[in-house]
Design an enzyme around this catalytic site. Structure first.
Site, PDB file in Angstrom:
ATOM      1  N   LEU A   1       0.875  -1.178   0.000  1.00 30.00           N
ATOM      2  CA  LEU A   1       0.000   0.000   0.000  1.00 30.00           C
ATOM      3  C   LEU A   1       0.914   1.229   0.000  1.00 30.00           C
ATOM      4  CD1 LEU A   1      -3.064   0.754   0.366  1.00 30.00           C
ATOM      5  CD2 LEU A   1      -2.527   1.022   2.793  1.00 30.00           C
ATOM      6  N   HIS A   2       1.092   1.839  -1.170  1.00 37.94           N
ATOM      7  CA  HIS A   2       2.105   2.903  -1.295  1.00 37.94           C
ATOM      8  C   HIS A   2       1.603   4.273  -0.836  1.00 37.94           C
ATOM      9  CE1 HIS A   2       4.525   0.124  -3.690  1.00 37.94           C
ATOM     10  NE2 HIS A   2       3.516  -0.065  -4.516  1.00 37.94           N
ATOM     11  N   ASP A   3       0.735   4.872  -1.660  1.00 36.32           N
ATOM     12  CA  ASP A   3       0.447   6.301  -1.509  1.00 36.32           C
ATOM     13  C   ASP A   3      -0.213   6.686  -0.181  1.00 36.32           C
ATOM     14  OD1 ASP A   3       1.601   6.650  -3.961  1.00 36.32           O
ATOM     15  OD2 ASP A   3      -0.291   6.766  -5.060  1.00 36.32           O
TER      16      ASP A   3
END
Ligand code: BDR
Ligand code: CA
Length: 312
Positions: free
Chosen positions: A242-244
């Site tokens: 889960l990046h952003d």
């Protein structure tokens, strides 16, 4: 905590959309001044529309969305629709939102918003290629001193790349803009793959999100179900990162993260390692570093924060 005046610069994008849902759901902690969009995961006209779709789902039409750069500064645009779907929003049903984009280019909106605000109050969370921010710096160099900080999702050091063996997508997509931003003197916190690969959407976490049954949680769950499927198909078994949303989580709960001062430069010419982030940890060589690199994340804490806000 007084609310942090914030501009979210993004290219939705499945995980950008989840980050927006989190940011929209935290009005007491984040004073969202604007959402600015950039071509990246999908072309610019779609990222601007997608941001407006998420804004409408979140019922936050009070926040203006400005459309920005369609192309990177130097190189040709390279989308990542294999990771985000043709629409950019995975399996989410898209629609034409009621409220249009605000008038004016995103880069100008960044300049005007930052220059009109008290010095060192506005933060930018940058979660796409950094073309808008680089253009803003070139249009008005005073934004560098005027901004409080920039929180960037991008880059990779201890982890390999995710678009080439050594480059992370956001930096690879516009390495020249990234280098302008990183060498500007701005105070920057960087959440690269070293950090975001620690935060995974496990089946348990996704089930907990699905169980919340609010519009925001249902939307986020649908987006992340697509990420799970793409990860399985394109990367391998195991939950997707889960990046952003980590950029927003950093602003809401920095105690969940460990960051160290670094030097950082971006490879802009090598065809083999274009977009590689050369991260310098050796303290003696750093001078007065303005850049901090996140090394450790409390992933349970980030997910708890996300779920807590998606219940709204
Ligand atoms: C980054 O690239 C994009 O595809 C995602 O939205 C995220 O910003 C991860 O490398
Ligand atoms: Ca993104």
């Amino acid at each position: 905590m007084t609310a942090i005046p914030l501009i979210v610069d993004c290219d939705p994008g499945v995980d950008d959309a989840v980050a927006l849902l989190l940011a929209f759901a935290a009005p007491e902690q984040l004073e969202l001044l604007a959402v600015t969009t950039v071509g990246g995961n999908v072309p610019a006209r779609l990222t601007a529309r997608n941001a407006r779709i998420i804004r409408q789902i979140a019922a936050r039409e009070d926040v203006p969305v400005y459309a920005g750069a369609e192309q990177p500064l130097v190189r040709a645009a390279e989308a990542a629709s294999h990771f985000h779907g043709e629409s950019g929003l995975g399996w989410l049903e898209t629609f034409e939102p009621d409220t249009p984009t605000a008038a004016g280019h995103a880069a100008l909106a960044i300049v005007e918003t930052v220059m009109a605000s008290p010095a060192r109050t506005v933060t930018v969370a940058a979660m796409g290629p950094m073309t808008n921010l680089a253009l803003a710096i070139k249009l008005e160099p005073a934004v560098v001193d005027r901004l409080a900080q920039v929180v960037v999702m991008g880059g990779a050091r201890r982890e390999g790349g995710n678009i080439t063996p050594s480059a992370e997508y956001n930096i690879f997509a516009d390495p020249h803009s990234a280098q302008i931003v990183f060498s500007s003197g701005l105070r920057i916190v960087v959440l690269g793959l070293d950090a975001t690969h620690q935060v995974r959407t496990t089946p348990d976490r996704l089930a907990a999100m699905e169980a919340l049954d609010t519009p925001a949680a249902r939307t986020a769950a649908q987006l992340l179900e697509f990420s799970q499927e793409v990860e399985r198909r394109l990367v391998g078994p195991g939950p997707p990162p889960l990046h952003d949303p980590c950029t927003i989580a950093w602003l809401l709960a920095p105690e969940l993260f460990t960051a160290v001062p670094v030097g950082l430069n971006v490879e802009t010419s090598s065809p083999l390692t274009l977009g590689h982030t050369a991260v310098e940890f050796r303290q003696d060589d750093l001078g007065a570093p303005a850049i901090r690199w996140v090394t450790e994340v409390d992933a349970d804490g980030v997910y708890a924060l996300l779920l807590q806000h998606l219940t709204r």
